[in-house]
Design an enzyme around this catalytic site. Structure first.
Site, mmCIF file in Angstrom:
data_model
loop_
_atom_site.group_PDB
_atom_site.id
_atom_site.type_symbol
_atom_site.label_atom_id
_atom_site.label_comp_id
_atom_site.label_asym_id
_atom_site.label_seq_id
_atom_site.Cartn_x
_atom_site.Cartn_y
_atom_site.Cartn_z
ATOM 1 N N SER A 1 -9.326 1.988 3.600
ATOM 2 C CA SER A 1 -8.455 2.447 2.694
ATOM 3 C C SER A 1 -7.382 1.887 1.824
ATOM 4 O O SER A 1 -6.738 2.196 0.748
ATOM 5 C CB SER A 1 -7.754 3.619 3.158
ATOM 6 O OG SER A 1 -7.009 3.081 4.125
ATOM 7 N N LYS B 1 0.717 -1.328 -0.038
ATOM 8 C CA LYS B 1 0.106 -0.111 0.024
ATOM 9 C C LYS B 1 1.096 1.137 -0.024
ATOM 10 O O LYS B 1 1.921 1.287 0.507
ATOM 11 C CB LYS B 1 -0.876 -0.071 1.013
ATOM 12 C CG LYS B 1 -1.848 1.121 1.334
ATOM 13 C CD LYS B 1 -2.757 0.986 2.765
ATOM 14 C CE LYS B 1 -3.798 1.891 2.808
ATOM 15 N NZ LYS B 1 -4.754 1.795 4.101
ATOM 16 N N SER C 1 -9.685 -0.485 7.554
ATOM 17 C CA SER C 1 -9.181 -0.417 6.385
ATOM 18 C C SER C 1 -8.497 -1.561 5.886
ATOM 19 O O SER C 1 -7.796 -1.571 4.644
ATOM 20 C CB SER C 1 -8.150 0.826 6.258
ATOM 21 O OG SER C 1 -9.018 2.044 6.016
#
Length: 552
Positions: free
Chosen positions: A205, A125, A229
């Site tokens: 996210s 990420k 997330s």
């Protein structure tokens, strides 16, 4: 539930994975590409199904010489090139990926491998620092020079021989910028799409990490979570995501929201790969309960649910379709020998009222400290001004209300803030501990997510997803595994347990995964059409929370 070593349980999971068939049904050849002629310019395809193969199976092939990390890495890079344009999950690939793979191949040839992740392609990420690739948190404010050093977890991955394949898109600033964000959107990367239905949202996210895994663009990926997330994107994209116990994985070098809740966590298409990645992320040397020490196999039947007690927290607010899926899931677990009882963890309204104000104070403290280590804005005030003067930051949604509220929030030295965080910690832990003790549970289960809503910048997210909060605020582990589908959209089953019971939770998750057998490859449908039911089963816009997005 008695605490056992993560690695002890992982060792048994590996044995089970090598002795059994792949845990998921084989995807159609048209989806996986296995058995079809390679298109012009494509690298030779390894004779494996990337959709279903596990890390132990890959390592067995690399050990006997029938597969190389170079071939595996090239296959994933080709999939990124050809499939990612549909979903926009990968921001950039690492130009050294094939060199990393070649180094792993040399170690395999000389019998000097570094463990189960040696040669395995991993996506990160883009809020995880990498010294040789940009780390932006999705914001143009950080799009300049890369950080000076890798995050601690990246150092562990490199040390284990993993191939850093690239960086994934995310909800900008991990969905902690605006009160009406659109998950999966960032100014740097644009909008990530759900691979199952492309006009649906991937949740935030860690949206790019989950969508990339659903599309089989890497073997594993790293996400981060403050509250939801990792697990919400995992559920909404039909993959596995583990939020570790707080402190089990170092947060050093990860763009923060709150040191009191932030953690990175592994994501994969199956539990065994998730567990193996956690073992590397957590260091492999800790002796504390739930850590990765004490390599003694204690699970002779890792897929056995007999005698397990699971508390089902239904959450009917997610709609009748999800509730019906939970009923079917409970029956399948009962047929496998588990006892399933219905529970409602206490204190949830109070947790919802306290969490967001505490996070505002913590974000101001922690983001200021992080920005001071990077080129660009040096504190939250400068970051707010940057967004005001850069129109590209406002192309999906304009708001930065959470930034502004955090700037005005009381400092973390304030007595009222300290009382708030102390109450949060106490109530969140009691909500899980008391529920598990009262009902003698091995875990609490709940729906991870509703079916994915339609992505809409003007409206923002439909984010009534309270299941992640108790474990997130308590710092306890949670694990989402695929539970099934509602109208072609994946729904996950969220499992949570007590402090540092990560190993027990992964073991239980492997048994649940084996029983539910719920994974299937995405079909990249453009839309479900106007007659599809609304995601929450009742209306197009369920009532929004009064606090920030549930998917941070």
């Amino acid at each position: 539930m008695r605490k056992r070593s993560t690695a002890t349980l992982i060792a048994a999971l590996v044995a089970g994975s090598l002795c059994a068939a792949a845990p998921h049904p084989r995807a159609a050849a048209a989806e996986s590409g296995v058995g079809n002629p390679a298109p012009a310019g494509a690298p030779p395809r390894p004779a494996i199904d990337l959709d279903t193969v596990t890390i132990p199976q890959l390592q067995a092939r690399m050990s006997d010489g029938s597969l190389t990390s170079s071939a595996l890495t090239a296959a994933y890079l080709w999939r990124i090139k050809t499939i990612d344009p549909k979903i926009n999950a990968v921001l950039r690939t690492d130009p050294t990926a094939l060199r990393q793979a070649a180094a792993s191949d040399a170690r395999h040839r000389h019998g000097a491998t570094r463990g189960p992740l040696d040669g395995i392609p991993v996506l990160l990420k883009d809020n995880v620092n990498t010294r040789d690739l940009p780390t932006t948190a999705g914001s143009l404010a950080l799009a300049g020079s890369p950080p000076d050093a890798d995050a601690a977890l990246v150092t562990r991955l490199r040390g284990a021989g993993a191939v850093i394949l690239g960086k994934t898109n995310l909800s900008e600033w991990a969905n902690f910028r605006a009160t009406k964000p659109t998950s999966g959107w960032s100014a740097v990367g644009g909008q990530t799409h759900n691979p199952y239905v492309l006009d649906r949202n991937p949740c935030g996210s860690s949206s790019g990490s989950a969508a990339a895994l659903a599309a089989s663009l890497a073997q594993v990926a790293i996400g981060t979570e403050t509250d939801g997330s990792v697990v919400c994107p995992a559920g909404m994209n039909g993959v596995v995501g583990h939020k570790p116990s707080l402190g089990l994985v170092s947060r050093a070098g990860v763009v923060p929201i709150s040191a009191e809740q932030d953690t990175a966590g592994p994501m994969a298409r199956n539990v065994i790969d998730t567990a193996l990645t956690l073992s590397v992320l957590s260091g492999g040397a800790s002796s504390r309960p739930g850590g990765p020490a004490g390599l003694q196999a204690v699970l002779t039947r890792p897929h056995d649910l007999r005698g397990k007690r699971i508390g089902l927290w239904r959450l009917p607010s997610l709609g009748p379709d999800v509730d019906a899926l939970m009923s079917r899931t409970a029956e399948r677990l009962r047929h496998a020998g588990a006892e399933v009882v219905e529970v409602t963890p206490p204190y949830q309204q109070r947790l919802a009222a306290l969490e967001f104000p505490a996070l505002l104070s913590e974000f101001h403290r922690d983001i200021d400290a992080y920005l001071a280590t990077r080129d660009g804005p040096q504190n939250l005030s400068e970051l707010i001004e940057f967004n005001r003067t850069h129109p590209r930051e406002r192309t999906c949604f304009a708001g930065q209300e959470l930034f502004e509220q955090a700037l005005a929030a009381p400092p973390t030295t304030d007595p009222e803030y300290r009382a708030m965080r102390a109450e949060l910690k106490d109530l969140s832990r009691r909500s899980i501990d008391e529920t598990m003790a009262t009902h003698r549970l091995d875990a609490i289960a709940s729906p991870t997510n509703p079916p994915a809503w339609t992505t809409d910048c003007a409206r923002g997210d439909n984010d009534v997803i309270p299941s992640s909060t108790p474990a997130a605020v308590a710092g306890y582990p949670s694990l989402s595994v695929p539970a099934g589908f509602v109208n072609d959209l994946p729904v996950g089953l969220l499992l949570m347990a007590g402090d540092h019971q990560d190993g027990e939770l992964l073991s239980l998750g492997a048994a649940v995964e084996h029983r539910l057998h719920a994974w299937r490859a995405p079909r990249y449908l453009p839309s479900l059409g106007p007659d599809a039911p609304a995601p929450n089963g009742s209306s197009t816009q369920p009532p929004r929370r009064t606090r920030a997005s549930a998917d941070r």
